[in-house]
Motif scaffolding. Sequence first.
Motif, short mmCIF file in Angstrom:
data_model
loop_
_atom_site.label_atom_id
_atom_site.label_comp_id
_atom_site.label_asym_id
_atom_site.label_seq_id
_atom_site.Cartn_x
_atom_site.Cartn_y
_atom_site.Cartn_z
N ILE A 169 1.07 -0.80 -0.20
CA ILE A 169 0.35 -0.08 -0.26
C ILE A 169 0.84 1.56 -0.04
CG2 ILE A 169 -1.33 1.63 1.61
CD1 ILE A 169 -3.01 -0.61 0.97
N TYR A 170 1.85 1.41 1.11
CA TYR A 170 2.58 2.18 1.08
C TYR A 170 3.92 2.75 -0.68
CZ TYR A 170 6.57 5.33 2.21
OH TYR A 170 7.52 6.02 1.66
N GLN A 171 4.22 1.66 -1.01
CA GLN A 171 4.76 2.10 -2.26
C GLN A 171 4.20 2.64 -3.52
OE1 GLN A 171 8.13 1.65 -2.96
NE2 GLN A 171 8.63 1.56 -1.11
N THR A 172 2.47 1.80 -3.01
CA THR A 172 1.66 2.34 -4.18
C THR A 172 1.41 3.23 -4.32
OG1 THR A 172 0.65 0.07 -4.97
CG2 THR A 172 -0.55 1.71 -4.93
N SER A 173 1.36 4.00 -3.27
CA SER A 173 1.23 5.29 -3.18
C SER A 173 1.85 6.72 -3.13
CB SER A 173 0.70 5.76 -1.43
OG SER A 173 1.79 5.38 -0.82
N VAL A 174 3.50 6.11 -2.87
CA VAL A 174 4.39 6.65 -3.09
C VAL A 174 3.87 6.54 -4.75
CG1 VAL A 174 6.99 7.34 -2.82
CG2 VAL A 174 5.09 6.05 -1.35
N ARG A 175 4.24 5.42 -5.04
CA ARG A 175 4.73 5.79 -6.93
C ARG A 175 4.19 6.65 -7.39
NH1 ARG A 175 9.64 5.73 -6.53
NH2 ARG A 175 10.27 3.05 -5.88
N GLY A 176 2.60 6.28 -6.55
CA GLY A 176 1.24 7.16 -7.79
C GLY A 176 0.85 8.18 -7.44
N ASN A 177 1.46 8.79 -6.27
CA ASN A 177 2.06 10.47 -6.20
C ASN A 177 3.03 10.60 -6.73
OD1 ASN A 177 1.80 13.11 -4.94
ND2 ASN A 177 3.48 12.42 -3.67
#
Length: 68
Positions: free
Chosen positions: A12-20
């Motif tokens: 979840i964290y990595q998805t949010s960072v890359r999505g950001n």
Amino acid sequence: MILYIVVFLSVIYQTSVRGNTILVTLYAMNLHPNSTYLGLIVAASSLFPMLFAAYAGRVSDRIGLRFP
């Protein structure tokens, strides 16, 4: 069971960072910036992790492997 939770939270964290990163880049492109400004915006998203990684590496070398 705790391993599944840690892996799930990491994903979840990595998805949010890359999505950001992608969303900020697309929003900046929507504002029609100069190519220099767009490059600075994209590079700024990697500046803090780069500086923090150098500091964290020095601390890790000094302290060594310890459990939290």
